[in-house]
Design an enzyme around this catalytic site. Structure first.
Site: not given
Length: 320
Positions: A143, A301, A207
């Protein structure tokens, strides 16, 4: 792995120690591997999510337009003081030998009292590569951490830290948002994907984060390299860009909702019984998946998906 150190680094724009990074080696002596891992977006950290969805950019000469929030997270400037970016640009263009121990755009008092991620990591890598002369550097993150890994590796080349840049063995990012524009991408591909690819960007299914900031005429953000894409069955593909690349298409909402429900059921009820106790998920992870049914793309995610993709996924074999 041999744990080396961890840093909690200052973000001048947020006025908190918002950037965490740790370093490790494969062994304590005569290491062949040095790992730099940037901490990713925390599930319930508003600052982290604001950084991810930010669309602000700053133009760096000879590098291109770069996401401001990621520059700030590395301690390289503050949107609250534009002079910091002017100072950063000047320092980046100086030869490494003349710029001193730091290229930070922060004022001297900040530099001396706060840990800034770019500075402390670079200094520590110089020490480690002197101790472990045959070691390669591997930079990674999920991320937000993936974005910082991508940007940091680019800056090693841009700031002409050639001794460190040449030791990069690979950059591995998971669920990484876009970092810069097409000029940045061209620079990055030239340095880290040619002639031998050292950049591996992994994206799981729907995601949300790899699909922001948007790749359109207004925002102009792009992804570098080729995507290693895994669907909800952990089947791997090599793709130039993922489906629904900007996330906002109404045509994808229903399929993404159905996929989020399937992910919830498959990963919390089926997977543990097929592959064993190692695949039971925490209550937080399950809550995140439930949230993903309401907001499609959020559940995908989760770092759990990326761990599962590496453990269970088929090797990507096709380039579409």
């Amino acid at each position: 792995m041999n744990f080396v150190t961890q840093y909690n680094c200052w973000n001048e724009a947020q006025r908190v120690n918002a950037t965490q990074v740790f370093l490790a080696t494969d062994k304590q002596e005569d290491a062949r591997v040095i790992v730099v891992a940037f901490r990713g977006t925390e599930t319930f950290n508003t600052f982290d999510w604001i950084t991810d969805i930010d669309f602000s950019w700053h133009k760096l000469e000879n590098l291109g337009r770069v996401h401001v929030g990621f520059l700030e997270a590395l301690g390289l400037g503050s949107r609250n003081n534009q002079e910091t970016f002017a100072e950063l640009q000047r320092k980046l263009l100086e030869p490494p030998a003349s710029r001193g121990p730091s290229i930070s755009g922060m004022s001297g008092n900040i530099r001396s009292t706060k840990l800034l991620a770019h500075d402390v990591v670079t200094q520590k890598l110089k020490e480690l590569t002197q101790t472990h002369k045959d070691a390669k550097i591997y930079i990674t993150g999920h991320s937000l951490g993936g974005a910082l890994a991508c940007l940091y590796s680019a800056l090693l080349y841009h700031s002409k830290e050639s001794e460190l840049a040449d030791k990069i063995g690979g950059v591995y990012t998971f669920g990484q948002p876009r970092v810069g524009n097409d000029e940045f991408v061209n620079f990055y591909n030239e340095k880290l994907t040619q002639p031998v690819n050292r950049y591996f960007r992994v994206v799981y299914n729907d995601d949300l984060v790899p699909r922001i900031p948007f790749d359109d005429e207004v925002s102009g953000f792009k992804h570098a390299g080729i995507c290693r894409y895994f669907n909800s069955f952990y089947t791997g593909q090599l793709l130039v860009e993922v489906p629904n690349k900007n996330y906002f298409s109404i045509f994808y909402y229903l399929p993404m909702t159905v996929s989020a429900i399937w992910e919830l059921l498959y990963n919390t009820m089926i997977l543990p019984f097929v592959h064993g106790d190692d695949y039971f998920e925490t209550k937080t992870s399950t809550l995140f998946r439930i949230l993903g049914v309401i907001f499609p793309g959020v559940g995908s995610h989760s770092p759990v998906n990326y761990v599962n993709s590496i453990r269970l996924g088929t090797s990507p074999k096709h380039l579409w």
